[in-house]
Design an enzyme around this catalytic site. Structure first.
Site, PDB file in Angstrom:
ATOM      1  N   LYS A  54       0.823  -1.208   0.000  1.00  0.00           N
ATOM      2  CA  LYS A  54       0.000   0.000   0.000  1.00  0.00           C
ATOM      3  C   LYS A  54       0.854   1.254   0.000  1.00  0.00           C
ATOM      4  O   LYS A  54       0.521   2.244  -0.673  1.00  0.00           O
ATOM      5  CB  LYS A  54      -0.949  -0.028   1.207  1.00  0.00           C
ATOM      6  N   GLN A  98      -4.500  -1.624   9.814  1.00  0.00           N
ATOM      7  CA  GLN A  98      -4.306  -2.893   9.123  1.00  0.00           C
ATOM      8  C   GLN A  98      -4.905  -4.019   9.977  1.00  0.00           C
ATOM      9  O   GLN A  98      -4.576  -4.164  11.150  1.00  0.00           O
ATOM     10  CB  GLN A  98      -2.814  -3.147   8.885  1.00  0.00           C
ATOM     11  N   ASP A 121     -10.892   3.878   4.904  1.00  0.00           N
ATOM     12  CA  ASP A 121     -11.101   2.443   4.701  1.00  0.00           C
ATOM     13  C   ASP A 121     -12.563   2.052   4.924  1.00  0.00           C
ATOM     14  O   ASP A 121     -12.948   0.902   4.713  1.00  0.00           O
ATOM     15  CB  ASP A 121     -10.190   1.654   5.648  1.00  0.00           C
TER      16      ASP A 121
END
Length: 279
Positions: A54, A98, A121
């Site tokens: 990422k 994450q 996200d």
């Protein structure tokens, strides 16, 4: 005739190119670079690989990235405090936790520490509610990527019967809400569903997102169904029996190269969106 492949890599490349141009325009207009901060807890090799990937994609489109690496023994309170710091930092436009996090951490509490305007996200309850009610906000990235992929291949959604297999809060549930908002008729299936095969057989669109290799058998599919495999299991195996499914479906995503690239592309696009909104 084998199904047409829905190539997430190429569709994602187009979105990334668009995002890169938006970054250039933003930097020229504001004099600052959008920044995505990633919190990573523990030493899981796969998670570290994902974060490096990422970061590399961020660099490719001109987004700055910051990694906050925390030891495996980090407590929920410590993680929440670090995320709250990122939420308050004016230099940070987007925050990614994450996941999965170590089992002793309350992941939901950590997600909820992310400021809604930085939840690129799409994992907070605020983002889910905004998405479900059709209000401005950020989509969960994989569901958002799936909808973009369906649109790129001109898959009609109005009036179509969509079966979503899986009910996770960041994939199964939100993708069903997005499909419902586009006037599809949505059925959720899960581990307690009886006669899954019969339900799948009625679907015009199948979204497999349960994390069980080849759970969905090709023979279950209605001929001509559109199949989106959002599963990823060891050995590059998805949740759908691909070899059999490609001979019954009209469109199908590969694993890898289907949903995965779209997820990252949407994450970066939403990071720029957050920066543009904040100014």
């Amino acid at each position: 005739m084998p199904a047409r492949i829905m190539d997430g890599t190429s569709v994602a490349a187009s979105l990334l190119a668009e995002t890169a141009q938006r970054v250039k325009d933003f930097v020229a207009r504001t004099g600052r670079t959008p920044l995505l901060a990633t919190a990573l807890v523990g030493d899981d090799p796969a998670s570290h690989t994902y974060v490096r990937m990422k970061s590399a994609r961020c660099a490719r489109v001109g987004i700055a990235s910051r990694r906050v690496a925390l030891p495996a023994e980090t407590t929920t309170d410590d993680l929440v405090a670090r995320i709250a710091e990122l939420s308050a930092d004016p230099a940070v436009d987007g925050i990614l936790l994450q996941h999965p996090v170590p089992a002793h951490i309350d992941e939901r509490a950590a997600f909820e520490a992310i400021a809604p305007d930085k939840d690129v996200d799409g994992v907070t309850m605020h983002s889910f509610a905004a998405m479900a009610f059709g209000e401005p906000g950020f989509h969960s990235c994989t569901p958002g990527g799936i909808l973009r992929l369906l649109d790129a291949y001109d898959v009609p959604l109005t009036g179509r019967r969509a079966v979503v297999i899986g009910r996770s809060p960041i994939l199964g549930k939100p993708v069903g809400m997005l499909l419902l908002a586009r006037d599809a008729t949505v059925t959720y299936c899960h581990s307690k569903t009886t006669d899954l095969a019969a339900t799948v057989a009625e679907a015009d669109i199948v979204i497999a997102a349960v994390g069980r290799p080849e759970l969905v058998r090709g023979a279950w599919l209605k001929p001509g169904a559109v199949v989106v495999d959002a599963g990823y299991n060891p050995g590059n195996i998805g949740d759908v029996e691909y070899a059999a499914a490609e001979h019954r479906a009209s469109l199908i995503t590969p694993v890898p190269g289907g949903v995965g690239p779209m997820t990252i592309a949407v994450l970066l696009a939403q990071t720029v969106q957050a920066a543009e909104t904040r100014g």
